[in-house]
Each structure stands twice: as structure tokens, then as C-alpha cells.
Design an enzyme around this catalytic site. Sequence first.
Site, PDB file in Angstrom:
ATOM      1  CD  GLU A 111      -3.337  -0.748   0.019  1.00  0.00           C
ATOM      2  OE1 GLU A 111      -3.338  -0.403  -0.753  1.00  0.00           O
ATOM      3  OE2 GLU A 111      -3.770  -1.726   0.168  1.00  0.00           O
ATOM      4  CG  ASP A 247      -5.790  -6.627  -7.592  1.00  0.00           C
ATOM      5  OD1 ASP A 247      -5.174  -6.675  -6.647  1.00  0.00           O
ATOM      6  OD2 ASP A 247      -6.950  -6.167  -7.111  1.00  0.00           O
ATOM      7  CD  GLU A 342     -13.838  -5.425  -1.554  1.00  0.00           C
ATOM      8  OE1 GLU A 342     -14.896  -4.715  -2.230  1.00  0.00           O
ATOM      9  OE2 GLU A 342     -12.864  -5.030  -1.682  1.00  0.00           O
ATOM     10  CD  GLU A 363     -11.332  -2.074  -8.069  1.00  0.00           C
ATOM     11  OE1 GLU A 363     -12.021  -0.973  -7.592  1.00  0.00           O
ATOM     12  OE2 GLU A 363      -9.572  -1.647  -7.977  1.00  0.00           O
ATOM     13  CB  THR A 451      -2.576  -0.490  -9.694  1.00  0.00           C
ATOM     14  OG1 THR A 451      -3.558  -1.895  -9.758  1.00  0.00           O
ATOM     15  CG2 THR A 451      -1.045  -0.950  -8.243  1.00  0.00           C
TER      16      THR A 451
HETATM   17  C1  DMJ Z   1      -6.646   0.475  -4.778  1.00  0.00           C
HETATM   18  O1  DMJ Z   1      -5.681   1.057  -3.825  1.00  0.00           O
HETATM   19  C2  DMJ Z   1      -5.560  -0.036  -6.003  1.00  0.00           C
HETATM   20  O2  DMJ Z   1      -6.307   0.214  -7.463  1.00  0.00           O
HETATM   21  C3  DMJ Z   1      -5.240  -1.109  -6.081  1.00  0.00           C
HETATM   22  O3  DMJ Z   1      -4.316  -2.092  -6.350  1.00  0.00           O
HETATM   23  C4  DMJ Z   1      -6.272  -2.117  -5.363  1.00  0.00           C
HETATM   24  N1  DMJ Z   1      -7.245  -2.016  -4.823  1.00  0.00           N
HETATM   25  C5  DMJ Z   1      -7.506  -0.079  -5.065  1.00  0.00           C
HETATM   26  C6  DMJ Z   1      -8.933  -0.063  -5.278  1.00  0.00           C
HETATM   27  O4  DMJ Z   1     -10.023  -0.812  -5.065  1.00  0.00           O
END
Ligand code: DMJ
Length: 557
Positions: A111, A247, A342, A363, A451
Site C-alpha cells: 500500500e 490483481d 466486494e 475498478e 494500479t
Molecule cells: C487500490 O488501492 C488499487 O487499485 C489496488 O491495486 C487495489 N485496491 C485499491 C482500489 O480498489
Amino acid sequence: MEYAPLPVADPPLSIKPDLPFGSPSWLEHFRAKIREMFFHAFGAYLQHAYPKDELRPLSCAGEDNFGGTQATLIDSLDTLAVLGEWDLLRSCLSLARSASFDGDADVSVFETNIRILGGLLSAHLAAQRGVPGYSGHLLSQAHDLGRRLLRAFASSSTGMPYGTVNLRTGIKRGETESTCTACVGTYALEFSWLSLLTGDASFERASRRAVRALARSATPLGLYGGHVNITSGEWIHAEASVGADSDSFYEYLFKAHFAFADEAEYGPIAAAALEGIRTHLKKGVWHFDVHASNGQTVFPWHHSLAAFFPGLKVLRGDLLEAQDELWSSRMIMDRCGGFLPEQFDLRSASPVAGRSHYPLRPEFAESAWALHRATRDPWLLDWAARFAADLDTRTRVGCGFAGLADVGTGELADRMDSFLLSETLKYLYLVFDAGNEYNGPPNGRDWVFTTEAHPLPVTDRRGWRGGRWVGVDRRRRKRRAGPESPPPPPAPPFSDPGTRTFESPAMVSAIHAESVGAYRERSRAAWEAGVCLYDEWVEATHGRIWGRTVGGMRIRG
Ligand code: DMJ
């Protein structure tokens, strides 16, 4: 220091304009509306939470859940650049200068990398271009933070990083060796750019070594589980999924291949991983969770996080698959009040018990943006507008926006994740602003979005060879690429995977037929009306790489 005032609208703009759909004035209205939503959230954060990491929108207070790194501020900086708010960015840069990464705090390496390091790097590159007199302090801060994260990699015998690091002291004695797949393999973009900008190759080396080690744990089916032991390489949780836990590992394999024209290392690993997914996880328009060793379905669930995958397919050029899969996500949203829970159980066509929350995730907007950028399909404008309206009407509170504790009841949760500002609203804005330079060619240079939606430039003419970055001569690259690989076999037709845990395919079939059938109907009508265009951007940007080098990565027109 004089700070630029926030452009907060009072009263808020209407979300349902009485304007012709898709017209210039309609688009302008939605740009204004998304800006207004952004500043409502960002203003609430600055007023009630800063310098804490995130806003608790129901309590109207702040909390430090990312180690006291000013997470929401840093995660939001480059959205100001996307919105063209350069004066405000200049003010916020001077706020961010005070962010310190020396707290005695245990943080998630993953994170912290995606939200903070990625935010610093992308904002640094934006500020270099758009903020006169910018001193470059974000890069120094990024370098400092990167060195702290690097201890998670250096302390492990395989190079796969520990999941948690103490920002001040490093890895704690007795720290768990179990971490998620995405937590091992989501560094390539931030770490490579940190190496490129600082000349310190240790980041690039660390992220590659981690991916190499993880790739050695792939099962004979070419699959990856969800949690791995970083010392033994054994799978702790063996479910292969494109959603939670995995993911962004797949995302980064592919985006690193793309962003750095890396045909030597990331390319083959990405191609093998995506082939494993196509063969074993993909069931019609869905991707199920399967056991990485035997391919048996474990959970026939749709993950909210997996809604990023159509966007990745757009990068691959697989537009039709992306359309089908995004439509399927939209169908679930329509059944769940406008949001993806979720996890959604495709047998019962309802949210999985205890997994019915929606924390303002991006997403769906991310994939809608990617697909719209490639196709200009007007349905995607409609979806983005509906999604924005649902966010505005169902999650807006006096102090920002609150995630949903339950998509069914609409109960609110006291949390506004920073990705609302870095991702969800950024992608929505870009859908309505086709001419934005961050939408890439023909408006400007090409970008790869991390991401966490932090744009970084595509470095098409560079590569990593023999432990260092080198310029890549196009002619040599062409010779190395060899003849074009044959196209992949078509996706298998939808079928019951025939496992003990998956007993009722009927509901899945019904949703599948409904969703794909409905989309095809509308898509064809739009196409015949001449409004669904095959975009030159895909051709120009990706055809030259994917069209000729990697099997399975091709343009579909
Ligand atoms: C974000 O922090 C990023 O996109 C991560 O890869 C997945 N989770 C969250 C958003 O849902």
C-alpha cells in the site's frame, strides 16, 4: 504562504443535466460535476483530517492508517494535474514537503508503494512540467521512502518482500513470512521509475528479483495462488484469482512489459500468466477462483477488484472480451443498487455474506475509461454518468464521501479511502475529457497508469539489460522479436467446470446470456449508427508492440 482557494461549489451541481446526451455541453457539465465532487472530498479531507492519512467522513475527523504519511494528500496530488489545477498543485506541494516517512509505524509495503511512492513520483513528474520553480523535493522524499521499503526486500532470502515494514526500524523480528501475491509483484512501475529518476538501480533490481522468485512458484498450470511464503515459495492460500490478493501482480507484469518495452523478462512471464488465466480461470465472461494446482473451481465469485481486468484487456487489444466482461460487472451493479459488492456469488446471484460492502473502489470506472478511450462507445459515457450519479446520491455526506457498509441496505461506513481521489474520480473525469493530455495520444505523450492511477510516462525506447537501463535500438529489437506468433485459440465456450464446489451453473448461464445478449444488441445498434469507432490510439500506441511480439497480445478490430 498563500494557498490557492479550493473551488468548492455551493450549492453542489446537479448530477442530472437537462442537456443532450453526449453533447459538448453535456460533457462539460459532467467534467464540472466530477471536479465539484473531487473538491467536496478533497476539501473535507484538508479541512477535517489533514495531516492525518485519511478522512473518516461520518466522524468528520482524520485517522492515520498508512503510517502518518499524509496519504490522502500525496495520493491526490497528480489528480490536481489531471484537473489542470496547477496553482492548487503548487500549494499542495508545499504542504507535502512536510510529509515524513520516519515514523515508528508498521506499514504495508504494497500500500505504501502504490499510494505514497507512486503518488510522489507521478506528482514529481507533473510538477517538473507544470509548476515553475518546483524544487524537486518530492523525488528526494520518494528516494527516502523507497530506501525504507527496500528493507522488506533485502531482509528476505528469496528477494520476495515481507508484507509489513516498520518505516523507522525495518523488518521486525518474528515478522510473518506469508504475504499476498500482489504484495510481492506490484513494484515494477514505481521502483523502475525511481531507479530511472535517481540513477539508483537497487529499486529496479529488487522489484525484478521479487517477480522472478514469484514466477518460480507458478504451478505447472501456470497459475499463482493468493498468498505465498516468501522464504519457501510455497503457497499458503492456493486460490488463483484475478481479484483480491493477486490483481495488480498481473497488471504490473503486463504494464511493465508495455511501459518499458520489456520483451526480455516481463513479457514472457506476463504472457504465460495471462495464458494460465485464460485457460483455467475464465468461464465465459467471468473469472472464477480456482485451485492453482488442479484448476478446480473453488469460488464461483465475481470480485469487485476484478473489474480492473477488462481495462487491462483493452491494453492487450482484446476489446470485445473487455466489453463482454465489463458489461457483466455492470449487470451485477444493476442488481446491487449501482455498486459492485466486494464479492458477488454467481450461484445465488447475490453478494457473498459478509462481503457486501463497497469502499468507493475505482475498478469499474477504470475499465470504463480504458474501454471508452479505445472505442468511444457512447454506452460507456452513460455508464460513467450513472456511476457518478450513484456515487453522488448514495455516498455523499457533509464531510466528503462515505463507502457503503452494505450495497443492499445502503448503510454507510466511516471510511473514505484515498483511492476515491487518486483513482475513482480521476478515471471518471478522464472519461468526460477526451482531450485531456493524460488521455495520451493524440493529445500528448503516452502514459501508463499505475494500479493506484498515478500516470507515469511510457518509455518506449528503453529496456533493462544486464542489470542496467539501456536505450533500445528499434531495428535490433525488431530482429529479436522474430516472426509474429499465431493468434491464441478462441476463449472456450461457457461451461460448467464440473467441480464439487460449483453445483449450479444455471444462474451463471442466465446472467451470462442476459448480459452478453443485451450488450451485443446495443453494441451492434451503436456500431451500425457509426458511433462505435475503432480508435487509432490503440493502433498507434500498442499495435507496434503487441501486434508483432507476443502471442495472445493482438489488436482486435
Ligand atoms: C487500490 O488501492 C488499487 O487499485 C489496488 O491495486 C487495489 N485496491 C485499491 C482500489 O480498489
